[in-house]
Write a protein that holds these residues in place. Structure first.
Motif, PDB file in Angstrom:
ATOM      1  N   ASP A 127       0.727  -1.134  -0.052  1.00  0.00           N
ATOM      2  CA  ASP A 127       0.084   0.036   0.072  1.00  0.00           C
ATOM      3  C   ASP A 127       0.773   1.262   0.094  1.00  0.00           C
ATOM      4  OD1 ASP A 127      -2.321  -1.430  -0.028  1.00  0.00           O
ATOM      5  OD2 ASP A 127      -2.715  -1.472   2.217  1.00  0.00           O
ATOM      6  N   GLY A 128       0.637   2.071  -0.867  1.00  0.00           N
ATOM      7  CA  GLY A 128       1.375   3.595  -0.868  1.00  0.00           C
ATOM      8  C   GLY A 128       2.370   3.521  -2.133  1.00  0.00           C
ATOM      9  N   ILE A 129       2.671   2.319  -2.478  1.00  0.00           N
ATOM     10  CA  ILE A 129       3.533   2.326  -3.559  1.00  0.00           C
ATOM     11  C   ILE A 129       3.073   2.778  -5.106  1.00  0.00           C
ATOM     12  CG2 ILE A 129       5.113   1.055  -4.972  1.00  0.00           C
ATOM     13  CD1 ILE A 129       6.394   1.424  -2.537  1.00  0.00           C
ATOM     14  N   VAL A 130       3.275   3.771  -5.717  1.00  0.00           N
ATOM     15  CA  VAL A 130       2.624   4.170  -6.882  1.00  0.00           C
ATOM     16  C   VAL A 130       3.568   3.519  -8.086  1.00  0.00           C
ATOM     17  CG1 VAL A 130       2.172   6.369  -8.253  1.00  0.00           C
ATOM     18  CG2 VAL A 130       2.189   6.546  -6.044  1.00  0.00           C
ATOM     19  N   SER A 131       4.602   3.287  -8.195  1.00  0.00           N
ATOM     20  CA  SER A 131       5.180   2.549  -9.299  1.00  0.00           C
ATOM     21  C   SER A 131       6.644   2.307  -8.620  1.00  0.00           C
ATOM     22  CB  SER A 131       5.575   3.687 -10.458  1.00  0.00           C
ATOM     23  OG  SER A 131       6.367   4.552 -10.182  1.00  0.00           O
TER      24      SER A 131
ATOM     25  N   ILE B  23      12.399  -1.614 -12.126  1.00  0.00           N
ATOM     26  CA  ILE B  23      13.706  -1.927 -12.079  1.00  0.00           C
ATOM     27  C   ILE B  23      14.555  -2.142 -13.117  1.00  0.00           C
ATOM     28  CG2 ILE B  23      15.182  -3.574 -10.596  1.00  0.00           C
ATOM     29  CD1 ILE B  23      12.841  -4.098  -8.518  1.00  0.00           C
ATOM     30  N   ASN B  24      15.521  -1.687 -13.315  1.00  0.00           N
ATOM     31  CA  ASN B  24      16.463  -1.703 -14.258  1.00  0.00           C
ATOM     32  C   ASN B  24      17.328  -3.025 -14.223  1.00  0.00           C
ATOM     33  OD1 ASN B  24      18.080  -1.370 -16.587  1.00  0.00           O
ATOM     34  ND2 ASN B  24      19.105   0.476 -15.803  1.00  0.00           N
ATOM     35  N   PHE B  25      16.988  -3.819 -15.278  1.00  0.00           N
ATOM     36  CA  PHE B  25      17.692  -5.177 -15.078  1.00  0.00           C
ATOM     37  C   PHE B  25      19.133  -5.117 -15.422  1.00  0.00           C
ATOM     38  CE2 PHE B  25      18.934  -9.141 -17.603  1.00  0.00           C
ATOM     39  CZ  PHE B  25      19.006 -10.167 -16.710  1.00  0.00           C
ATOM     40  N   THR B  26      19.692  -4.127 -16.181  1.00  0.00           N
ATOM     41  CA  THR B  26      21.252  -3.731 -16.483  1.00  0.00           C
ATOM     42  C   THR B  26      21.972  -3.382 -15.342  1.00  0.00           C
ATOM     43  OG1 THR B  26      20.604  -1.662 -17.347  1.00  0.00           O
ATOM     44  CG2 THR B  26      20.514  -3.372 -19.005  1.00  0.00           C
ATOM     45  N   ASN B  27      21.513  -2.734 -14.237  1.00  0.00           N
ATOM     46  CA  ASN B  27      22.262  -1.832 -13.189  1.00  0.00           C
ATOM     47  C   ASN B  27      21.665  -2.223 -12.001  1.00  0.00           C
ATOM     48  OD1 ASN B  27      20.221  -0.042 -13.380  1.00  0.00           O
ATOM     49  ND2 ASN B  27      21.365   1.465 -14.179  1.00  0.00           N
ATOM     50  N   ASN B  28      20.423  -2.846 -11.757  1.00  0.00           N
ATOM     51  CA  ASN B  28      19.801  -3.091 -10.472  1.00  0.00           C
ATOM     52  C   ASN B  28      19.247  -1.726  -9.872  1.00  0.00           C
ATOM     53  OD1 ASN B  28      20.642  -5.749 -11.135  1.00  0.00           O
ATOM     54  ND2 ASN B  28      22.025  -5.883  -9.433  1.00  0.00           N
ATOM     55  N   LYS B  29      18.939  -0.895 -10.642  1.00  0.00           N
ATOM     56  CA  LYS B  29      18.598   0.568 -10.211  1.00  0.00           C
ATOM     57  C   LYS B  29      17.102   0.397 -10.354  1.00  0.00           C
ATOM     58  CE  LYS B  29      19.021   5.501 -10.860  1.00  0.00           C
ATOM     59  NZ  LYS B  29      19.559   6.410 -11.644  1.00  0.00           N
ATOM     60  N   ALA B  30      16.296   0.823  -9.242  1.00  0.00           N
ATOM     61  CA  ALA B  30      15.155   0.879  -9.101  1.00  0.00           C
ATOM     62  C   ALA B  30      14.630   2.263  -8.933  1.00  0.00           C
ATOM     63  CB  ALA B  30      14.588  -0.019  -7.897  1.00  0.00           C
ATOM     64  N   LYS B  31      13.485   2.648  -9.623  1.00  0.00           N
ATOM     65  CA  LYS B  31      12.919   3.923  -9.432  1.00  0.00           C
ATOM     66  C   LYS B  31      11.681   3.633  -8.733  1.00  0.00           C
ATOM     67  CE  LYS B  31      11.780   8.209 -11.835  1.00  0.00           C
ATOM     68  NZ  LYS B  31      12.889   8.935 -11.201  1.00  0.00           N
ATOM     69  N   ILE B  32      11.693   4.245  -7.341  1.00  0.00           N
ATOM     70  CA  ILE B  32      10.240   3.865  -6.630  1.00  0.00           C
ATOM     71  C   ILE B  32       9.771   5.086  -6.390  1.00  0.00           C
ATOM     72  CG2 ILE B  32       9.256   2.898  -4.429  1.00  0.00           C
ATOM     73  CD1 ILE B  32      11.109   0.914  -5.914  1.00  0.00           C
ATOM     74  N   VAL B  33       8.313   5.221  -6.707  1.00  0.00           N
ATOM     75  CA  VAL B  33       7.593   6.260  -6.368  1.00  0.00           C
ATOM     76  C   VAL B  33       6.374   5.980  -5.278  1.00  0.00           C
ATOM     77  CG1 VAL B  33       5.717   8.127  -7.465  1.00  0.00           C
ATOM     78  CG2 VAL B  33       7.687   7.009  -8.725  1.00  0.00           C
ATOM     79  N   TRP B  34       6.287   6.958  -4.351  1.00  0.00           N
ATOM     80  CA  TRP B  34       5.249   6.450  -3.277  1.00  0.00           C
ATOM     81  C   TRP B  34       4.718   7.536  -2.547  1.00  0.00           C
ATOM     82  CZ3 TRP B  34      10.377   7.367  -2.350  1.00  0.00           C
ATOM     83  CH2 TRP B  34      11.016   7.869  -1.046  1.00  0.00           C
ATOM     84  N   ASN B  35       3.609   7.174  -1.921  1.00  0.00           N
ATOM     85  CA  ASN B  35       2.882   8.121  -1.248  1.00  0.00           C
ATOM     86  C   ASN B  35       3.233   8.146   0.185  1.00  0.00           C
ATOM     87  OD1 ASN B  35       0.876   9.770   0.233  1.00  0.00           O
ATOM     88  ND2 ASN B  35      -0.829   8.868  -0.976  1.00  0.00           N
TER      89      ASN B  35
END
Length: 812
Positions: free
Chosen positions: A112-116, A119-131
């Motif tokens: 709950d609260g996670i908007v998007s 995760i990038n497969f190439t560098n394990n970098k995740a962009k997390i957007v949350w409320n």
């Protein structure tokens, strides 16, 4: 004190440390947290499968978890987007295949609260957007840690350290596997030679024992990453590629143990070692290939210095870029790079902007002009005032856009992921079916495993089916090609905000172009000027009106007047811009007399009931005071280099090309004929442009639009792919999906070519991986492939996908 069994890990503990919750008993908060996590996510059937077995309690979260919610952490790593949601880039540690990505995204999206969560497969970098009102970042980190991974804020230097550490770990495990496998193969040569020439049972046992000693560290040390991935996959009801590798190797190892301890048949410890070794080598080379493609970002980041020299009350001092504030005065010596965007306050000189625009010629700049981060001061000492922080500077924004684009997924990748989800279960079912058919029906379509018993033959064929299947190639097909494509586009000065626009550009069927500043240079020059009233006071009013507008026509007329006359700015008021027509304002002289000023095209005059006949095939600017025309100007705009080639390429690839312009019919017709555009719409305002785009989309068209002005922003927002020229307004760039840094149509042409090539290779990769599995799996089921060859084949299929993706770099 009595002993109580924990309802999660099933270990016994003293009731003095018990955490009681209703009828449940937990030995620690970690067990309590994981129990509720599984319960909330509908994964509580795990306990039915666990039975009476015990498991290791989870590691309790460190005290440092709370630092993710501190103000200082937020200021450094967290941003707030236009919708009011929080955003952060995280590195998720422990990811090594597409299934890991899927697991983490699934768990995050169920929070709950996670908007998007991308995760990038190439560098394990995740962009997390949350409320932030619903969930705290510390809770998000806890969630990730609870399923066996770790997460920390993305920092370029830390991320690089972690990447090097992960690469080193892979390398060590791989080298252990390679060393053991080379030695085990020497023993295998002796074993297989003895198979044909005869070997004493005692010597054969010693050979099996030697193979066992060498294969064990390969399986349990080098292959640990596959067991770990399979464990967390099973824990969350996912059968992944790691499960295929670990189960195939483990079953072969267990069977070989039976042979070692007296059962009749041949051991396959050599196959165990080679399965792990081949797949590990493939994974390592895959990591190297991905790192090579990501190096473009590292090169861009590396163009900035770590510190800058600021001048504070006459005192010079060096400070880190993150510490520079808006308004600081920065000194730049000859040969140094601009670290943060700013305005020159003293000095003048040439700047090399090739790193941003690709333009090799230096740009001369003087006091009051902008300098951009990443460009180089060629020949003098300059001081400038910072107008942005490092975080918002041009070069850092470019890097952020590139990294975000690599984190996004094209639609075709989502489809590939859907296909791969049920892949492992299908392979396991086929393997079981193969074993049953071979064992019970005695069908033998392929190799005759001479000297092996019936069970052994059936077992080895079934293992080969598991090992040869490669969901990894299918999972790699899209992300590795997208990564190479995005990197190549970045080198050409093209910024794709998301990777999905590569697919959109490749599949588009309609290209809509603005005229001024897109097809033409936007540098209008006055070809003919006519002054009907040479009262200098009235020309001052015209100059003041022009100074209130940023439109290219107004700027060009103003520049022309500055060359011809020495004019002054007057204080005008009630200045209003009429979209696609011009501008009006008022002026009151010292006597209190009011003057109504109008400047724009013929439509503006007609709207204000001013009857004035003026025929011209060029762009026209008319100036009127109190309904009387005072001056007229005819302007021409040169066609951009590469415009004709772009239009020709679009038509050759089946695109419908449309030019939209607010200019008059005759000017539009002249420009369209010069570049070869067959369809154009003239005298159209921004709202009408947007409606035109909508009408195309209603017909099922995939629309790409390129523009550069604020008046294009509404239409750009409506298109499937919005392209902003490098000199566009901030609003235009903010609504765009692709930015052409060098403002060149030749770059736009390259964008089309690279996008089409990338999409072609994505489809090739998917076809390669599907055809590979369609051919090799039946061959394995028929008994034509032994496990060792299956492992090699599986690794080669992934490497083939990576190598094919690298061909995107080839020139046309």
């Amino acid at each position: 004190m009595s002993k109580i069994k924990c309802d999660h890990c099933h270990l016994e503990f003293d009731d003095s440390v018990m955490i009681k919750e209703n009828s449940l008993n937990f030995c620690c908060k970690g067990c309590q947290g994981v129990y509720h996590l599984l319960k909330d996510d509908g994964l509580d059937s795990f306990y039915d499968k666990l039975g009476n077995k015990t498991i290791t309690p989870p590691i309790e979260v460190d005290d440092d978890i709370n630092r993710f919610d501190t103000k200082s952490f937020e200021e450094m790593f967290i941003t707030t987007n236009s919708d009011g949601f929080k955003e952060i880039d995280l590195i998720i540690e422990g990811i090594h295949c597409a299934a890991c990505i899927w697991l983490n995204e699934k768990v995050l999206y169920n929070t709950d609260g996670i908007v998007s969560a991308e995760i990038n497969f190439t560098n394990n970098k995740a962009k997390i957007v949350w409320n932030d009102d619903t969930v705290k970042l510390s809770d998000v980190i806890r969630k990730i840690r609870s399923i066996g991974y770790n997460a920390y804020a993305y920092d370029a230097s830390v991320a690089d350290e972690q990447a090097v550490k992960a690469k080193r770990d892979y390398f060590i495990r791989m080298m252990v596997a390679v060393f053991a496998s080379m030695n085990i193969m020497m023993l295998s040569v002796a074993k297989y030679t003895g198979f044909f020439t005869g070997m004493d049972e005692e010597i054969r046992t010693y050979v099996h024992l030697g193979e066992f000693i060498l294969a064990t560290p390969v399986l349990f040390y080098s292959g640990w990453i596959f067991f770990r991935g399979a464990y967390y996959g099973l824990k969350n009801r996912i059968l992944n590629m790691d499960f295929l590798v670990s189960s195939g190797a483990s079953l072969t190892y267990i069977y070989s143990l039976f042979i070692l301890f007296g059962a009749k048949g041949e051991s396959y410890f050599d196959s165990v070692a080679m399965i792990i070794t081949f797949v590990l080598v493939g994974k390592y080379l895959e990591v190297i290939g991905k790192k090579s493609a990501v190096d473009t970002l590292d090169k861009i980041k590396g163009t900035l210095p770590l510190e800058a020299t600021i001048v504070d009350n006459g005192v010079k001092k060096s400070i880190p870029l993150n510490s520079i504030k808006v308004g600081d005065i920065i000194e730049l010596r000859s040969g140094e790079k601009v670290c943060i965007d700013g305005l020159i306050t003293s000095g003048e000189g040439n700047f090399d902007e090739s790193s941003l625009t690709g333009e090799s010629l230096p740009v001369y700049k003087k006091i009051g002009q902008k300098v951009f981060s990443g460009t180089i001061n060629s020949d003098s000492v300059i001081r400038y005032e910072a107008i942005k922080t490092y975080k918002d500077s041009t070069l850092n924004s470019i890097v952020t856009l590139l990294e975000d684009s690599l984190s996004s997924k094209p639609q075709i990748e989502h489809k590939a992921n859907e296909v791969s989800k049920g892949f492992t279960l299908t392979i396991l079912s086929l393997s079981l079916l193969t074993f049953l058919v071979w064992y019970f029906l005695g069908i033998d379509l392929g190799f005759d495993y001479e000297g092996t018993n019936h069970f052994e033959k059936s077992f080895i064929v079934a293992i080969s089916v598991i090992v040869i299947a490669c969901p990894c190639a299918l999972a790699l097909a899209t992300p590795i090609a997208s990564l190479v494509g995005i990197s190549e586009l970045a080198k050409k000065g093209l910024l794709f905000k998301e990777a999905k626009y590569i697919e959109s550009m490749a599949k588009a069927d309609t290209l809509v172009l603005d005229k001024t500043g897109t097809i033409t240079k936007g540098e209008l020059k006055v070809k003919k000027m006519r002054i009907l009233d040479d009262n200098i006071h009235k020309l001052n009013l015209l100059y003041s009106l022009l100074d209130s507008s940023n439109h290219p026509v107004s700027k060009s007329v103003k520049k022309h007047l500055e060359k011809k006359f020495s004019l002054l700015n007057k204080e005008i008021f009630d200045v209003k811009t009429i979209e696609a027509k011009g501008i009006n304002a008022k002026y009151k002289n010292v006597d209190g007399k009011l003057f109504h000023l109008l400047g724009g095209n013929i439509e503006l005059l007609r709207e204000n009931n001013i009857s004035y006949k003026f025929d011209s095939s060029n762009t026209v600017y008319l100036f009127a005071i109190n309904r009387r025309v005072i001056a007229t100007f005819e302007l021409v705009d040169e066609i951009k280099e590469g415009a004709k080639e772009l239009i020709e390429d679009a038509y050759n690839n089946g695109l419908e090309v449309v030019m939209l312009t607010g200019d008059n019919e005759s000017v539009a017709s002249k420009v369209a004929s010069k570049v070869g555009i067959k369809n154009f719409v003239a005298e159209i305002n921004p709202i009408e442009k947007a409606k035109y785009i909508e009408s195309l989309k209603e017909k099922g068209k995939v629309v790409i639009m390129a523009g550069d002005g604020i008046n294009d922003s509404i239409a750009l927002a409506k298109s499937d792919v919005a392209i902003a020229m490098g000199n566009s307004s901030d609003i235009t760039i903010s609504v765009s999906d692709i930015v052409l840094l060098n403002n060149s149509l030749e770059s736009l042409l390259k964008a089309f070519k690279i996008s089409r090539r990338t999409y072609k290779f994505i489809k090739q990769n998917l076809t390669l991986s599907l055809v590979y599995n369609a051919i090799t799996i039946p061959l394995a089921m028929a008994g034509f492939v032994i496990p060792l060859v299956a492992a090699l084949s599986m690794s080669l299929s992934s490497l083939l996908v990576v190598a094919n993706s690298m061909r995107i770099k080839q020139k046309d």
